[in-house]
Design a protein around this motif. Structure first.
Motif, PDB file in Angstrom:
ATOM      1  N   UNK A 159     -37.476  41.150  -1.442  1.00 47.91           N
ATOM      2  CA  UNK A 159     -38.561  42.346  -0.646  1.00 47.91           C
ATOM      3  C   UNK A 159     -40.155  41.148  -0.725  1.00 47.91           C
ATOM      4  N   UNK A 160     -39.700  40.273   0.259  1.00 46.02           N
ATOM      5  CA  UNK A 160     -40.898  39.230   0.106  1.00 46.02           C
ATOM      6  C   UNK A 160     -42.318  39.337   1.353  1.00 46.02           C
ATOM      7  N   UNK A 161     -42.730  38.825   1.067  1.00 44.83           N
ATOM      8  CA  UNK A 161     -43.350  38.326   1.340  1.00 44.83           C
ATOM      9  C   UNK A 161     -44.024  37.369   2.160  1.00 44.83           C
ATOM     10  N   UNK A 162     -43.222  36.178   1.997  1.00 47.20           N
ATOM     11  CA  UNK A 162     -43.329  34.895   2.883  1.00 47.20           C
ATOM     12  C   UNK A 162     -41.512  34.495   2.300  1.00 47.20           C
ATOM     13  N   UNK A 163     -41.196  34.164   3.395  1.00 47.98           N
ATOM     14  CA  UNK A 163     -39.760  32.969   3.557  1.00 47.98           C
ATOM     15  C   UNK A 163     -40.217  31.573   3.711  1.00 47.98           C
ATOM     16  N   UNK A 164     -39.877  30.524   2.499  1.00 50.37           N
ATOM     17  CA  UNK A 164     -39.829  29.528   3.217  1.00 50.37           C
ATOM     18  C   UNK A 164     -38.484  28.867   2.755  1.00 50.37           C
ATOM     19  N   UNK A 165     -38.216  28.175   4.900  1.00 48.40           N
ATOM     20  CA  UNK A 165     -36.760  27.525   4.314  1.00 48.40           C
ATOM     21  C   UNK A 165     -36.921  25.922   4.193  1.00 48.40           C
ATOM     22  N   UNK A 166     -36.715  26.100   2.540  1.00 50.53           N
ATOM     23  CA  UNK A 166     -36.823  24.035   2.687  1.00 50.53           C
ATOM     24  C   UNK A 166     -35.963  23.330   3.013  1.00 50.53           C
ATOM     25  N   UNK A 167     -35.836  23.221   3.728  1.00 52.01           N
ATOM     26  CA  UNK A 167     -34.856  21.849   4.764  1.00 52.01           C
ATOM     27  C   UNK A 167     -33.183  22.871   4.679  1.00 52.01           C
ATOM     28  N   UNK A 168     -33.699  24.419   5.417  1.00 55.25           N
ATOM     29  CA  UNK A 168     -32.522  25.167   4.851  1.00 55.25           C
ATOM     30  C   UNK A 168     -31.368  24.669   6.556  1.00 55.25           C
ATOM     31  N   UNK A 169     -31.561  23.837   7.021  1.00 57.55           N
ATOM     32  CA  UNK A 169     -30.891  23.996   8.007  1.00 57.55           C
ATOM     33  C   UNK A 169     -29.602  22.197   8.187  1.00 57.55           C
ATOM     34  N   UNK A 170     -31.177  21.738   6.907  1.00 55.72           N
ATOM     35  CA  UNK A 170     -30.211  19.841   7.252  1.00 55.72           C
ATOM     36  C   UNK A 170     -29.101  19.479   6.978  1.00 55.72           C
ATOM     37  N   UNK A 171     -27.676  20.728   6.648  1.00 55.26           N
ATOM     38  CA  UNK A 171     -26.625  19.665   6.167  1.00 55.26           C
ATOM     39  C   UNK A 171     -26.005  20.875   7.380  1.00 55.26           C
ATOM     40  N   UNK A 172     -26.386  21.678   8.254  1.00 52.01           N
ATOM     41  CA  UNK A 172     -25.388  22.538   9.128  1.00 52.01           C
ATOM     42  C   UNK A 172     -25.203  21.670  10.334  1.00 52.01           C
ATOM     43  N   UNK A 173     -24.430  21.877  11.279  1.00 54.70           N
ATOM     44  CA  UNK A 173     -23.881  22.067  12.307  1.00 54.70           C
ATOM     45  C   UNK A 173     -24.830  22.443  13.123  1.00 54.70           C
ATOM     46  N   UNK A 174     -24.758  22.055  14.735  1.00 50.22           N
ATOM     47  CA  UNK A 174     -25.562  23.071  15.364  1.00 50.22           C
ATOM     48  C   UNK A 174     -25.193  23.964  15.762  1.00 50.22           C
ATOM     49  N   UNK A 175     -24.123  24.797  15.364  1.00 48.25           N
ATOM     50  CA  UNK A 175     -24.216  26.350  15.803  1.00 48.25           C
ATOM     51  C   UNK A 175     -24.798  26.582  14.211  1.00 48.25           C
ATOM     52  N   UNK A 176     -24.521  26.245  13.170  1.00 49.21           N
ATOM     53  CA  UNK A 176     -24.753  27.044  11.260  1.00 49.21           C
ATOM     54  C   UNK A 176     -26.192  26.441  12.219  1.00 49.21           C
ATOM     55  N   UNK A 177     -27.425  25.873  12.236  1.00 44.39           N
ATOM     56  CA  UNK A 177     -28.748  25.684  12.145  1.00 44.39           C
ATOM     57  C   UNK A 177     -29.039  26.912  13.606  1.00 44.39           C
ATOM     58  N   UNK A 178     -28.821  27.069  14.546  1.00 42.58           N
ATOM     59  CA  UNK A 178     -28.668  27.870  15.357  1.00 42.58           C
ATOM     60  C   UNK A 178     -29.172  29.353  15.133  1.00 42.58           C
ATOM     61  N   UNK A 179     -27.940  29.899  14.116  1.00 37.68           N
ATOM     62  CA  UNK A 179     -27.339  31.160  13.217  1.00 37.68           C
ATOM     63  C   UNK A 179     -29.003  30.958  12.265  1.00 37.68           C
ATOM     64  N   UNK A 180     -29.567  30.390  12.034  1.00 37.38           N
ATOM     65  CA  UNK A 180     -29.898  30.264  10.556  1.00 37.38           C
ATOM     66  C   UNK A 180     -32.063  30.504  11.487  1.00 37.38           C
ATOM     67  N   UNK A 181     -31.666  29.525  12.740  1.00 34.64           N
ATOM     68  CA  UNK A 181     -33.042  29.918  13.618  1.00 34.64           C
ATOM     69  C   UNK A 181     -33.181  30.667  14.585  1.00 34.64           C
ATOM     70  N   UNK A 182     -32.414  31.666  15.014  1.00 37.81           N
ATOM     71  CA  UNK A 182     -32.132  33.072  15.868  1.00 37.81           C
ATOM     72  C   UNK A 182     -33.008  33.808  14.595  1.00 37.81           C
ATOM     73  N   UNK A 183     -32.088  33.701  13.208  1.00 42.09           N
ATOM     74  CA  UNK A 183     -32.495  35.034  12.245  1.00 42.09           C
ATOM     75  C   UNK A 183     -33.979  34.575  11.660  1.00 42.09           C
ATOM     76  N   UNK A 184     -34.133  33.281  11.689  1.00 47.15           N
ATOM     77  CA  UNK A 184     -35.689  33.589  11.283  1.00 47.15           C
ATOM     78  C   UNK A 184     -36.116  34.233  12.268  1.00 47.15           C
ATOM     79  N   UNK A 185     -36.151  33.266  13.612  1.00 46.22           N
ATOM     80  CA  UNK A 185     -37.313  33.636  14.231  1.00 46.22           C
ATOM     81  C   UNK A 185     -37.020  35.171  14.556  1.00 46.22           C
TER      82      UNK A 185
END
Lengths: 277, 287, 270
Positions: A159-185
């Motif tokens: 139950x945080x008030x801020x989520x920080x993604x520290x280059x959390x998409x850098x090692x992912x393939x395009x599908x993984x990146x879009x999964x993470x991005x749509x989740x955070x959005x």
């Protein structure tokens, strides 16, 4: 209240080969509900900055306030870390348990949350990242994008008030990146979760409310994505990209097409082009 | 050094409950001096495919022939084959092990039995080829930045003087400048030394501007093998394979749908710009 | 991934049998108790027969394939044969069975040898049944619980359990990584197979150095990620999965006590 209030932050790494100045006077404010992207080259200091958000690193000068709490105060350490959840770059190196649901429970367990509530939080968090079907899976058999979603669920369960993604998409393939991005959005837009995204993918930064450009330990540019990416010459000089559609529209404007500035996506570009006639 | 795959199947963990077919009936050949891109989703079989090309994996059925040698034949010298076909793995910096950059780059040629005097030359050449200054030779590879480490690892494969260079996602995780540096070096290597380059990539932008031929793999099968221009004309089916088209092509596609007289595909931004300017002028004349 | 999917960790065989559903603490303590009984009672075929029958019954109830359970005995085959042979030739009680040059074999030796072998087999069986029917995580929880009383004398029960969990979590990852590095070095002409012992040991460096570096990097990052998630040791920590005894455990303990009592009765009272 501002969730993050950073003023004149300095950080120096000391190694055998002398000192490296990683941060040289950063000012940054993040308000409740915002989605801020921090972009910069590798080694620009953006990851060092992120590690100040939850007191993994402490200021060498200046200060960091998390919801009004000063990260330098040792007594506040665990409150700060509970409020600022961090998803790291390497999907494998942040999952502790051998089963997905146990990993999501790890944070609340550490906080001493009662068992009944942990179970509720684990259910809710896995649902928020769309991973409820994987709750009893072994993490090492998941894809990179799924692992990062599990990591996000583990943060949400605190139950945080801020989520920080520290280059959390850098090692992912395009599908993984879009999964993470749509989740955070979705978390940001539908549930009002404040988020900071550290990245060097410009197409991700475009989706933020605000883009902050870091170079050599300083904020060199800050504004809406449209404002920042209209400065494509400066960004290229810093070794950064501009989203393809933005660059194409700038090239077209240079060829004499009367296009407005601030175009970021292919759809916007096409709309503007059609409006020309 | 032509490479030919005929009716290649590959099955992981055959006979166990975990059996999984990674490649099915692959027919493919690579000619000397080609620059080929391979795209496909994670798990499509592209990593398995490239490991077939230097004998790290052998087909379950069918044959792989490298320079006339069949990798599954008895007594075939896989070690010499691996020197001719250099393979740079994804996140290649994780394979560095030696105390100095020079020693690490020398590892390949040493295994080849290259004489010491020539090794030094090859190390220098390889480092220059990837755009690293020779001053870093005596430094520990672990003190370098991520992008530099990646380039040392690539140099380690180049020092073996391969005739075919396969790169699996050489730019993954790098920032835009690191990516551009590596890609422009690879292009130069291809142009100057004429080696065959096979580039596995997730980036449609990168393959669009670099390769002459594009192989698309999905579910262990080859679905397209043509020029990038031809492949990217199939935008909607590429989407069903979890892939896409370069953004320049995407813009043209959207414009075409709105009745603009633009071609279907643009591989570079400049190409897209010229096409749009032309179509725009045409529309103004008509109006 | 390929090799990994075939490795079943801690050789746990998932299932829904009564034995699987027992509380892991029950199973852990019972396996321990079984071994205690095994060593306290006098060695005899009737006693071991009772315990062996009980073991077979448990294996049957747990629906474990007998072949798989017996395969667990393979690593101790050498010890087994050594035990038998040593006792056959060194114990000189009972009647002389036959003489082989200077070696004399007595009936007592044969009896003794096979009894001790049977004890070893039962010992290994009890631990195999434990690991085959209990998931590594459940086992870790049970170990943490059982060790808790020893915390007062300085035994870090929680830390040990956490270490086990992390080891279990990272073994597959590291095996996968080793496989990848090995392939990368093979692609650079490395040779892990030929040459003498020293040459071979040396040829492992290009595999081991990157593996160690990566393991340390992972440990570093994991420690940071754990701290970022407020991990500060076992104090004040609550549990997501709380172990609970059920009626099943009560029945299991009743059976256990009954079988042990029978074995003791046969051993001492008869």
């Amino acid at each position: 209240m501002d969730i993050l209030d950073i003023a004149d932050l300095h950080h120096i790494y000391r190694g055998h080969e002398g000192e490296t100045i990683a941060l040289a006077g950063v000012d940054l404010v993040v308000s409740e509900g915002e989605f801020v992207a921090v972009i910069g080259r590798n080694g620009s200091g953006k990851s060092t900055l992120a590690k100040h958000f939850n007191a993994i690193l402490l200021p060498g000068g200046g200060r960091v306030l998390v919801a009004g709490l000063d990260t330098r105060e040792e007594a506040l350490l665990w409150s700060v870390r509970q409020m600022v959840g961090m998803v790291f770059q390497h999907p494998d190196n942040q999952i502790v348990a051998t089963v997905v649901e146990e990993d999501v429970a790890f944070g609340p367990e550490n906080l001493g949350v009662p068992t009944a509530e942990i179970i509720e939080r684990v259910d809710a968090s896995l649902r928020q990242v769309n991973m409820e079907d994987y709750r009893t899976h072994a993490p090492h058999l998941l894809s990179g994008g799924q692992k990062q979603r599990v990591a996000i669920a583990g943060i949400l369960a605190m139950r945080p008030r801020l989520i920080v993604l520290d280059e959390a998409t850098a090692m992912l393939d395009p599908i993984g990146r879009s999964e993470v991005m749509s989740t955070i959005l979705r978390l940001n837009r539908e549930e009002g979760m404040t988020a900071v995204l550290i990245t060097h993918h410009m197409d991700e930064a475009v989706k933020a409310n605000r883009v902050v450009v870091i170079d050599q330990g300083q904020v060199v540019l800050s504004g809406t994505p449209a404002e920042v990416f209209s400065q494509y010459k400066l960004l290229e000089a810093l070794g950064l990209d501009v989203p393809v559609a933005a660059k194409l529209s700038i090239l077209l404007a240079e060829s004499g097409l009367p296009l407005p500035a601030h175009i970021l996506t292919a759809e916007q570009l096409v709309d503007e082009l059609c409006r020309l006639n | 050094m032509p490479i030919k795959l005929e009716q290649v199947d590959f099955v992981y963990a055959g006979g166990s409950p975990f059996e999984r077919a990674a490649l099915k009936g692959i027919n493919l050949s690579f000619l000397d001096g080609e620059f080929v891109g391979i795209i496909g989703q994670t798990g499509s079989g592209k990593s398995t495919l490239v490991q077939m090309l230097n004998g790290l994996l052998k087909p379950t059925r069918g044959t792989v022939t490298v320079n006339g040698l069949v990798t599954t034949a008895k007594g075939v010298k896989l070690k010499s084959l691996r020197q001719e076909v250099g393979l740079v793995f994804q996140f290649a910096e994780y394979q560095l092990f030696a105390e100095t950059v020079a020693a690490d780059v020398a590892f390949g040629p040493e295994n080849q039995g290259v004489p010491a005097s020539e090794i030094a030359e090859r190390v220098d050449q390889a480092l220059l080829n990837v755009g690293l200054p020779l001053e870093i030779k005596e430094r520990s590879p672990f003190e370098l930045s991520g992008g530099q480490m990646r380039r040392v690892a690539i140099a380690g494969v180049l020092a073996m003087n391969p005739k075919v260079l396969i790169l699996d996602e050489p730019t993954a995780g790098l920032d835009p400048r690191g990516r551009d540096e590596i890609l422009s070096r690879i292009r130069e290597l291809h142009r100057q030394r004429g080696i065959t380059v096979i580039l596995v990539s997730h980036s449609m932008e990168d393959v669009a501007r670099l390769v002459d031929r594009l192989v698309v793999i999905h579910g262990g099968q080859i679905v397209y093998d043509a020029t990038p221009r031809e492949v990217f004309a199939h935008g909607s089916s590429l989407k069903t394979y979890g892939l896409g088209v370069p953004q320049a092509t995407e813009v043209l596609g959207l414009l075409k749908a709105k009745g603009w007289a633009v071609p279907e595909v643009a591989l570079t931004l400049d190409e897209a710009r010229q096409a749009i300017v032309r179509a725009y002028q045409l529309r103004r004349e008509l109006a | 991934m390929s090799m990994m999917q075939q490795i079943t960790l801690g050789q746990y065989l998932p299932g829904k049998s009564v034995v699987h559903r027992l509380d892991p603490r029950t199973k852990l303590l019972m396996a321990f108790g079984f071994i205690m009984v095994l060593f306290i009672i006098t060695a005899g075929w009737v006693e071991y027969g009772i315990l062996g029958l009980a073991a077979l019954l448990i294996i049957y109830t747990a629906k474990l394939p007998l072949g798989m359970v017996l395969r667990g005995l393979r690593p101790i085959l050498i010890i087994l044969s050594l035990t038998i042979v040593l006792h056959i030739f060194s114990t000189r009680t009972g009647t002389l069975l036959f003489r082989l040059w200077f070696l004399e074999v007595y009936s007592g030796g044969v009896n003794q040898g096979f009894l001790l072998a049977a004890r070893l087999v039962l010992l290994v069986l009890s631990t195999s049944v434990l690991t085959l029917t209990t998931s590594p995580i459940a086992l870790t929880d049970a170990i943490e619980f059982v060790l808790k009383p020893f915390k007062r004398i300085g035994l870090p029960a929680h830390e040990l359990a956490m270490m086990m969990t992390i080891a279990l979590r990272f073994i597959p990852t590291l095996i996968e990584e080793a496989e990848r590095i090995m392939k990368a070095q093979l692609a650079r002409g490395a040779d892990f197979e030929s040459g003498g012992l020293i040459k071979r040991a040396k040829s492992l460096l290009p595999l081991l150095v990157p593996l160690f570096i990566s393991a340390f990097r992972r440990a570093d990052e994991l420690a940071m990620a754990m701290e970022a998630r407020c991990y500060r040791g076992g104090d004040g920590r609550t549990k997501f999965k709380v172990l609970r005894y059920t009626k099943l455990d009560f029945y299991a303990w009743t059976c256990f006590v009954a079988v042990s009592a029978l074995a003791f009765y046969v051993s001492y009272a008869l």
